[in-house]
Design an enzyme around this catalytic site. Structure first.
Site, PDB file in Angstrom:
ATOM      1  N   ARG A  51       0.795  -1.227   0.000  1.00  0.00           N
ATOM      2  CA  ARG A  51       0.000   0.000   0.000  1.00  0.00           C
ATOM      3  C   ARG A  51       0.827   1.277   0.000  1.00  0.00           C
ATOM      4  O   ARG A  51       0.582   2.197  -0.787  1.00  0.00           O
ATOM      5  CB  ARG A  51      -0.920   0.067   1.245  1.00  0.00           C
ATOM      6  CG  ARG A  51      -2.192  -0.682   1.123  1.00  0.00           C
ATOM      7  CD  ARG A  51      -2.548  -1.275   2.458  1.00  0.00           C
ATOM      8  NE  ARG A  51      -1.586  -2.293   2.764  1.00  0.00           N
ATOM      9  CZ  ARG A  51      -1.689  -3.560   2.358  1.00  0.00           C
ATOM     10  NH1 ARG A  51      -2.749  -3.931   1.715  1.00  0.00           N
ATOM     11  NH2 ARG A  51      -0.753  -4.449   2.616  1.00  0.00           N
ATOM     12  N   THR A  52       1.781   1.358   0.909  1.00  0.00           N
ATOM     13  CA  THR A  52       2.452   2.650   1.101  1.00  0.00           C
ATOM     14  C   THR A  52       3.245   3.015  -0.151  1.00  0.00           C
ATOM     15  O   THR A  52       3.128   4.125  -0.677  1.00  0.00           O
ATOM     16  CB  THR A  52       3.359   2.596   2.341  1.00  0.00           C
ATOM     17  OG1 THR A  52       2.599   2.058   3.417  1.00  0.00           O
ATOM     18  CG2 THR A  52       3.876   3.964   2.706  1.00  0.00           C
ATOM     19  N   LYS A  80      25.564  -3.515  -0.340  1.00  0.00           N
ATOM     20  CA  LYS A  80      27.043  -3.485  -0.347  1.00  0.00           C
ATOM     21  C   LYS A  80      27.580  -2.768   0.886  1.00  0.00           C
ATOM     22  O   LYS A  80      28.773  -2.532   0.994  1.00  0.00           O
ATOM     23  CB  LYS A  80      27.533  -2.763  -1.600  1.00  0.00           C
ATOM     24  CG  LYS A  80      27.068  -3.350  -2.900  1.00  0.00           C
ATOM     25  CD  LYS A  80      27.525  -2.467  -4.064  1.00  0.00           C
ATOM     26  CE  LYS A  80      26.554  -2.526  -5.215  1.00  0.00           C
ATOM     27  NZ  LYS A  80      26.698  -1.370  -6.101  1.00  0.00           N
ATOM     28  N   ARG A 101      11.034   3.892   3.508  1.00  0.00           N
ATOM     29  CA  ARG A 101      10.703   2.902   4.560  1.00  0.00           C
ATOM     30  C   ARG A 101      11.981   2.146   4.896  1.00  0.00           C
ATOM     31  O   ARG A 101      12.714   1.719   4.004  1.00  0.00           O
ATOM     32  CB  ARG A 101       9.634   1.932   4.081  1.00  0.00           C
ATOM     33  CG  ARG A 101       9.442   0.784   5.075  1.00  0.00           C
ATOM     34  CD  ARG A 101       8.251  -0.067   4.762  1.00  0.00           C
ATOM     35  NE  ARG A 101       7.006   0.663   5.000  1.00  0.00           N
ATOM     36  CZ  ARG A 101       5.801   0.105   4.913  1.00  0.00           C
ATOM     37  NH1 ARG A 101       5.686  -1.166   4.584  1.00  0.00           N
ATOM     38  NH2 ARG A 101       4.713   0.828   5.134  1.00  0.00           N
ATOM     39  N   HIS A 129       4.712   5.640  11.695  1.00  0.00           N
ATOM     40  CA  HIS A 129       4.250   5.500  10.309  1.00  0.00           C
ATOM     41  C   HIS A 129       3.259   6.637  10.054  1.00  0.00           C
ATOM     42  O   HIS A 129       2.055   6.416   9.957  1.00  0.00           O
ATOM     43  CB  HIS A 129       3.599   4.125  10.135  1.00  0.00           C
ATOM     44  CG  HIS A 129       3.340   3.721   8.715  1.00  0.00           C
ATOM     45  ND1 HIS A 129       3.457   4.582   7.633  1.00  0.00           N
ATOM     46  CD2 HIS A 129       2.951   2.516   8.193  1.00  0.00           C
ATOM     47  CE1 HIS A 129       3.147   3.930   6.525  1.00  0.00           C
ATOM     48  NE2 HIS A 129       2.846   2.681   6.841  1.00  0.00           N
TER      49      HIS A 129
HETATM   50  N1   CP Z   1      -0.337  -0.144   5.846  1.00  0.00           N
HETATM   51  C1   CP Z   1       0.889  -0.372   5.302  1.00  0.00           C
HETATM   52  O1   CP Z   1       1.902   0.256   5.659  1.00  0.00           O
HETATM   53  O2   CP Z   1       0.876  -1.328   4.321  1.00  0.00           O
HETATM   54  P1   CP Z   1       2.153  -1.783   3.487  1.00  0.00           P
HETATM   55  O3   CP Z   1       3.118  -2.424   4.437  1.00  0.00           O
HETATM   56  O4   CP Z   1       1.629  -2.722   2.441  1.00  0.00           O
HETATM   57  O5   CP Z   1       2.748  -0.537   2.890  1.00  0.00           O
END
Ligand code: CP
Length: 354
Positions: A51-52, A80, A101, A129
């Site tokens: 999603r993100t 590396k 991320r 998040h």
């Molecule tokens: N909600 C969320 O962060 O989903 P993903 O890990 O798929 O990005």
């Protein structure tokens, strides 16, 4: 330059502005088709995501911009041995904004300290998040028409569930919010989030039982038990199926209650709940894209605004959190700050320094 590392980097007025913009995008998408023409988003995903990452990319493309990036650490030079700071410093030569991320707590702040362009924290380990919280806020607003006077149940992995920490920090700034924390003892909130609740004088109920306060809830926020954050598999196995939401467990819930989940789900919501009109978790994923569109515009339009990176004190202490960026990457200068109660904390991951 503005970054989004923690949801508290945005004022309530700014959160409300983003919600307003996202709702306008939903109603008049054509107005926004070219606003990011010529701009590039880099998505640096050192950890898996559906999603993100894809909603960030869809958001930028829908605004007329373009996208570069990688979806796993193994296809980047991190494999590396390149450190996050160097990666970000390089990519900020190639893109106007970066969504990152990373599995390590505090990596987003470390990246922002080295970046020439806005950094968006798309999840840093079990810490925060914030853009998931933007999706959550828009979902609550669109479904219930308010963000105040709500009783919010948070269920499951409150310890490692970074979306829970960010959502609590956001909701603490709205009036009349009551939290019901539903988890086994092993998965209770980390101390920095408990401290945030205490400092705000929030109303909190704690239970192990999903159904105990079901009739009181306006929002039930279910979470997955985060297998990837457990120190060993046995601990995970003991709690992995601690809650399963079914039509039967929902019997006492209000007809207006909304069920949210950041997704992905494993077993914690039975598929038979999906057709219940109260199940808002797939609508929530669309709201994530709308809010990320609003956020990209906001950050790129606020380029000249005063920087808001948190400033800490240099420290000789070591962070006690082995998953903190200061312990994972070499040559890191440890910094600390004091919270509202005077507790000394790592600037990067918020763990208490003893
Ligand atoms: N909600 C969320 O962060 O989903 P993903 O890990 O798929 O990005």
């Amino acid at each position: 330059m503005r970054h989004l590392l923690d949801v508290c980097d945005l004022s309530v007025e700014e959160l409300n502005e983003l919600i307003h913009t996202a709702e306008d995008i939903a109603a008049h998408g054509e107005k926004y088709a070219n606003v990011m023409s010529g701009k590039k988003l880099a998505t640096l995903f050192f950890e898996p995501s559906t999603r993100t990452r894809l909603s960030f990319e869809a958001a930028m493309l829908q605004l007329g911009g373009s996208v570069i990036g990688f979806s796993e650490a193994s296809s980047s030079s991190a494999s590396k041995g390149e450190c996050v700071g160097d990666t970000v410093r390089v990519v900020s030569n190639y893109a106007d904004i970066i969504a990152m991320r990373h599995p390590v707590e505090g990596a987003a702040l470390a990246a922002a300290e080295r970046s020439e362009v806005p950094i968006v924290n798309a999840g840093d380990g079990g810490h925060c998040h914030p853009t998931q919280t933007l999706a959550d806020l828009l979902t609550i607003h669109r479904e219930l028409k308010r963000l105040d006077n709500l009783t919010i149940g948070l269920c499951g992995d409150l310890l490692y569930g970074r979306t829970v920490h960010s959502l609590i920090n956001a909701m603490l700034r709205y009036d009349g919010i009551e939290f019901v924390l539903i988890s086994p003892e092993q998965l209770q909130l980390p101390d920095y989030t408990v401290q945030a609740l205490e400092a705000a004088g929030a109303k909190v109920k704690i239970t192990r039982y999903l159904e105990e306060y079901m009739q009181d809830l306006d929002v039930l926020y279910m979470t997955r038990v985060q297998r990837e954050r457990f120190p060993n598999l046995e601990d995970y196995e003991r709690v992995k199926d601690c809650y399963v939401l079914t039509p039967e467990t929902l019997q006492k819930a209000k007809p207006t209650m909304r069920i949210l989940h950041p997704l992905p789900r494993v077993n914690e919501i039975a598929k038979s709940v999906d057709d219940d009109p109260r199940a808002a978790y797939f609508r929530q994923t669309l709201n994530g894209k709308l809010m990320r569109m609003a956020l990209i515009m906001f950050l790129l339009e606020h380029k000249s605004a005063e920087g808001k990176l948190p400033k800490g004190e240099k420290s000789c202490s070591k962070c006690p959190n082995p998953k903190c960026i200061t312990n994972v990457e070499n040559g890191f200068e440890m910094k600390t700050r004091r919270d509202e109660k005077g507790t000394l904390r790592c600037l990067y991951c918020e763990h208490e320094i003893i």
